[in-house]
Design a protein around this motif. Structure first.
Motif, PDB file in Angstrom:
ATOM      1  N   CYS A  73       0.491  -1.835  -2.230  1.00  0.00           N
ATOM      2  CA  CYS A  73       1.807  -0.641  -2.224  1.00  0.00           C
ATOM      3  C   CYS A  73       1.585   0.683  -2.803  1.00  0.00           C
ATOM      4  O   CYS A  73       1.000   1.047  -4.001  1.00  0.00           O
ATOM      5  CB  CYS A  73       2.820  -1.347  -3.382  1.00  0.00           C
ATOM      6  N   ALA A  74       1.783   1.666  -1.921  1.00  0.00           N
ATOM      7  CA  ALA A  74       1.784   2.912  -2.187  1.00  0.00           C
ATOM      8  C   ALA A  74       3.135   3.397  -2.842  1.00  0.00           C
ATOM      9  O   ALA A  74       4.043   3.815  -2.707  1.00  0.00           O
ATOM     10  CB  ALA A  74       1.620   3.851  -0.854  1.00  0.00           C
ATOM     11  N   VAL A  75       3.128   3.001  -4.270  1.00  0.00           N
ATOM     12  CA  VAL A  75       4.295   2.922  -4.871  1.00  0.00           C
ATOM     13  C   VAL A  75       5.103   4.080  -5.266  1.00  0.00           C
ATOM     14  O   VAL A  75       5.945   4.224  -6.090  1.00  0.00           O
ATOM     15  CB  VAL A  75       4.142   2.072  -6.368  1.00  0.00           C
ATOM     16  N   PHE A  76       4.207   5.195  -5.289  1.00  0.00           N
ATOM     17  CA  PHE A  76       4.814   6.752  -5.884  1.00  0.00           C
ATOM     18  C   PHE A  76       6.198   6.910  -5.482  1.00  0.00           C
ATOM     19  O   PHE A  76       6.930   7.405  -6.339  1.00  0.00           O
ATOM     20  CB  PHE A  76       3.833   7.670  -5.266  1.00  0.00           C
ATOM     21  N   GLY A  77       6.536   6.747  -4.454  1.00  0.00           N
ATOM     22  CA  GLY A  77       7.947   7.177  -4.009  1.00  0.00           C
ATOM     23  C   GLY A  77       9.228   6.387  -4.702  1.00  0.00           C
ATOM     24  O   GLY A  77      10.118   7.139  -4.860  1.00  0.00           O
ATOM     25  N   ARG A  78       8.892   5.298  -5.246  1.00  0.00           N
ATOM     26  CA  ARG A  78       9.835   4.703  -6.081  1.00  0.00           C
ATOM     27  C   ARG A  78      10.198   5.447  -7.218  1.00  0.00           C
ATOM     28  O   ARG A  78      11.321   5.431  -7.744  1.00  0.00           O
ATOM     29  CB  ARG A  78       9.363   3.486  -6.548  1.00  0.00           C
ATOM     30  N   ILE A  79       9.382   6.385  -7.686  1.00  0.00           N
ATOM     31  CA  ILE A  79       9.702   7.142  -9.026  1.00  0.00           C
ATOM     32  C   ILE A  79       9.835   8.631  -8.451  1.00  0.00           C
ATOM     33  O   ILE A  79       9.232   9.358  -9.442  1.00  0.00           O
ATOM     34  CB  ILE A  79       8.495   6.614 -10.155  1.00  0.00           C
ATOM     35  N   GLY A  80       9.726   8.992  -7.560  1.00  0.00           N
ATOM     36  CA  GLY A  80       9.837  10.332  -6.992  1.00  0.00           C
ATOM     37  C   GLY A  80       8.621  11.100  -7.010  1.00  0.00           C
ATOM     38  O   GLY A  80       8.502  12.295  -7.352  1.00  0.00           O
TER      39      GLY A  80
ATOM     40  N   THR B 189       8.225   4.412   2.550  1.00  0.00           N
ATOM     41  CA  THR B 189       9.000   3.340   2.074  1.00  0.00           C
ATOM     42  C   THR B 189       8.523   2.641   0.647  1.00  0.00           C
ATOM     43  O   THR B 189       9.216   1.995   0.001  1.00  0.00           O
ATOM     44  CB  THR B 189       8.869   2.390   3.287  1.00  0.00           C
ATOM     45  N   ALA B 190       7.375   3.034   0.301  1.00  0.00           N
ATOM     46  CA  ALA B 190       6.823   2.512  -0.761  1.00  0.00           C
ATOM     47  C   ALA B 190       6.973   0.946  -0.927  1.00  0.00           C
ATOM     48  O   ALA B 190       7.429   0.338  -1.968  1.00  0.00           O
ATOM     49  CB  ALA B 190       7.636   3.043  -2.230  1.00  0.00           C
ATOM     50  N   ARG B 191       6.926   0.356   0.289  1.00  0.00           N
ATOM     51  CA  ARG B 191       7.022  -1.169   0.411  1.00  0.00           C
ATOM     52  C   ARG B 191       5.814  -1.781  -0.076  1.00  0.00           C
ATOM     53  O   ARG B 191       4.741  -1.294   0.154  1.00  0.00           O
ATOM     54  CB  ARG B 191       7.578  -1.616   1.689  1.00  0.00           C
ATOM     55  N   GLU B 192       5.757  -3.108  -0.387  1.00  0.00           N
ATOM     56  CA  GLU B 192       4.814  -4.134  -0.780  1.00  0.00           C
ATOM     57  C   GLU B 192       4.123  -4.504   0.703  1.00  0.00           C
ATOM     58  O   GLU B 192       4.717  -4.788   1.527  1.00  0.00           O
ATOM     59  CB  GLU B 192       4.887  -4.816  -1.604  1.00  0.00           C
ATOM     60  N   VAL B 193       2.775  -4.603   0.657  1.00  0.00           N
ATOM     61  CA  VAL B 193       1.846  -5.275   1.909  1.00  0.00           C
ATOM     62  C   VAL B 193       1.331  -6.526   1.255  1.00  0.00           C
ATOM     63  O   VAL B 193       0.560  -6.365   0.434  1.00  0.00           O
ATOM     64  CB  VAL B 193       1.106  -4.365   2.360  1.00  0.00           C
ATOM     65  N   GLU B 194       1.785  -7.709   1.888  1.00  0.00           N
ATOM     66  CA  GLU B 194       0.982  -8.852   1.401  1.00  0.00           C
ATOM     67  C   GLU B 194      -0.350  -9.177   2.115  1.00  0.00           C
ATOM     68  O   GLU B 194      -0.659  -8.273   3.150  1.00  0.00           O
ATOM     69  CB  GLU B 194       1.918  -9.929   1.508  1.00  0.00           C
ATOM     70  N   ALA B 195      -0.983  -9.976   1.752  1.00  0.00           N
ATOM     71  CA  ALA B 195      -2.300 -10.131   2.068  1.00  0.00           C
ATOM     72  C   ALA B 195      -2.771 -10.088   3.625  1.00  0.00           C
ATOM     73  O   ALA B 195      -3.354  -9.512   4.300  1.00  0.00           O
ATOM     74  CB  ALA B 195      -3.078 -11.384   1.480  1.00  0.00           C
ATOM     75  N   GLN B 196      -1.688 -11.324   4.515  1.00  0.00           N
ATOM     76  CA  GLN B 196      -1.893 -11.257   5.723  1.00  0.00           C
ATOM     77  C   GLN B 196      -1.863 -10.081   6.601  1.00  0.00           C
ATOM     78  O   GLN B 196      -2.444  -9.677   7.449  1.00  0.00           O
ATOM     79  CB  GLN B 196      -1.051 -12.398   6.214  1.00  0.00           C
ATOM     80  N   GLU B 197      -0.622  -9.344   6.045  1.00  0.00           N
ATOM     81  CA  GLU B 197      -0.252  -7.982   6.688  1.00  0.00           C
ATOM     82  C   GLU B 197      -1.190  -7.065   6.757  1.00  0.00           C
ATOM     83  O   GLU B 197      -1.740  -6.268   7.437  1.00  0.00           O
ATOM     84  CB  GLU B 197       1.026  -7.454   6.356  1.00  0.00           C
ATOM     85  N   ALA B 198      -1.747  -7.043   5.457  1.00  0.00           N
ATOM     86  CA  ALA B 198      -2.740  -6.049   4.838  1.00  0.00           C
ATOM     87  C   ALA B 198      -4.161  -6.192   5.945  1.00  0.00           C
ATOM     88  O   ALA B 198      -4.978  -5.300   6.154  1.00  0.00           O
ATOM     89  CB  ALA B 198      -3.257  -6.090   3.496  1.00  0.00           C
ATOM     90  N   ALA B 199      -4.459  -7.471   6.131  1.00  0.00           N
ATOM     91  CA  ALA B 199      -5.871  -7.684   7.051  1.00  0.00           C
ATOM     92  C   ALA B 199      -5.274  -7.268   8.304  1.00  0.00           C
ATOM     93  O   ALA B 199      -6.134  -6.895   9.065  1.00  0.00           O
ATOM     94  CB  ALA B 199      -5.865  -9.288   7.034  1.00  0.00           C
ATOM     95  N   SER B 200      -4.295  -7.564   8.842  1.00  0.00           N
ATOM     96  CA  SER B 200      -3.995  -7.265  10.151  1.00  0.00           C
ATOM     97  C   SER B 200      -3.871  -5.487  10.385  1.00  0.00           C
ATOM     98  O   SER B 200      -4.025  -5.070  11.506  1.00  0.00           O
ATOM     99  CB  SER B 200      -2.562  -7.538  10.651  1.00  0.00           C
ATOM    100  N   MET B 201      -3.673  -4.989   9.392  1.00  0.00           N
ATOM    101  CA  MET B 201      -3.524  -3.467   9.402  1.00  0.00           C
ATOM    102  C   MET B 201      -5.103  -2.860   9.125  1.00  0.00           C
ATOM    103  O   MET B 201      -5.163  -1.513   9.162  1.00  0.00           O
ATOM    104  CB  MET B 201      -2.970  -2.663   8.012  1.00  0.00           C
ATOM    105  N   GLY B 202      -5.998  -3.684   8.725  1.00  0.00           N
ATOM    106  CA  GLY B 202      -7.333  -3.126   8.427  1.00  0.00           C
ATOM    107  C   GLY B 202      -7.675  -2.898   6.972  1.00  0.00           C
ATOM    108  O   GLY B 202      -8.436  -2.069   6.888  1.00  0.00           O
TER     109      GLY B 202
END
Length: 269
Positions: A131-138, A164-177
């Motif tokens: 997660c690129a979580v930074f956006g959740r706290i500005g 979006t600062a959304r979480e990416v789970e393992a299977q999606e992370a694999a599909s994204m490279g």
């Protein structure tokens, strides 16, 4: 040396473990210092042929330590200097001329996400989350996120993950490279070590120069890359490794480094 970042040798592989599970391996001052020391050691020790970075007890790195950030407000220029100082060692990690493998179990958030992206290969368990979580706290991505993320997933997908600062789970992370391979949690470290060991008999010089140029390839034109290629190949042609490999080939002996074949010296640590 800090106990919050452990260092261990497995043959020619150097394992770096973030070890602050009570804070979910948060990227605090002590962890930053320990990582810096470990990266410089990996860079300077010629006996180290590959590096594995992981986290203790089911967490890779949950990102920045918000408590310490909120308790230590500084003048604005001090915050700028703090981030700039991170890159004094993070640049060394991104461009370390040795294979680097991230072994991710559980969350790799914020700076932890970017720490994983700085590695050449990311192996993860089914519970790995990014997660690129930074956006959740500005905040905006730091620790190289602007450089690393678009190169892995492409510009449009990088914008989506940052905005979006959304979480990416393992299977999606694999599909994204993002994830190179998904492995069972109980096998994570051993699988990472096995991958690292496969580079022990490779030419560290050739791999290092290839990595250096590949890291620059998005920013340079074809002619500049051709110049870098010619210089690197000239250097590689004069290494002892190349001379030995050619002699083995001409003598019809097996080469030391052939992917998919066990190393000749049996080094599987």
């Amino acid at each position: 040396m800090t106990d919050f970042v452990l260092r261990e040798r497995h043959g020619a592989t150097f394992v770096i473990t973030i070890n602050r599970p009570e804070r979910r391996n948060a990227f605090d001052l002590e962890v930053r210092q320990g990582l810096a020391e470990a990266i410089f050691e990996a860079r300077d020790d010629d006996d180290i042929k590959a590096v594995v970075i992981t986290g203790a007890k089911g967490v890779f790195c949950a990102g920045g330590d918000l408590k310490s950030l909120s308790e230590s407000k500084r003048p604005i220029y001090k915050d700028r200097d703090r981030i700039r100082r991170l890159h004094s060692w993070f640049h060394e990690l991104v461009n370390l001329e040795k294979p680097v493998i991230a072994a991710v179990d559980g969350p790799a958030f914020g700076a932890g996400f970017n720490l994983a992206l700085a590695c050449d290969f990311i192996m993860g368990t089914p519970t790995a989350r990014f997660c690129a979580v930074f956006g959740r706290i500005g905040l905006v991505p730091d620790l190289g996120g602007f450089f690393l993320l678009p190169r892995i997933v492409g510009l449009q997908r990088a914008k989506e993950l940052v905005f979006t600062a959304r979480e990416v789970e393992a299977q999606e992370a694999a599909s994204m490279g993002i994830l190179y391979r998904i492995v069972p949690a109980e096998d994570l470290l051993q699988e990472a070590l096995a991958l690292a060991a496969r580079f022990h008999n490779a030419s560290t010089q050739a791999l290092g120069m290839s990595k250096n140029i590949l890291n620059r390839s998005f920013n340079l034109d074809q002619n500049t890359l051709a110049e870098l290629e010619s210089h690197a190949q000239a250097l590689a042609l004069h290494t002892d490794y190349h001379d030995t490999a050619v002699a083995r080939f001409l003598d019809k002996q097996p080469l030391e480094f052939v992917w998919g074949r066990p190393p000749l010296n049996g080094d599987q640590e």
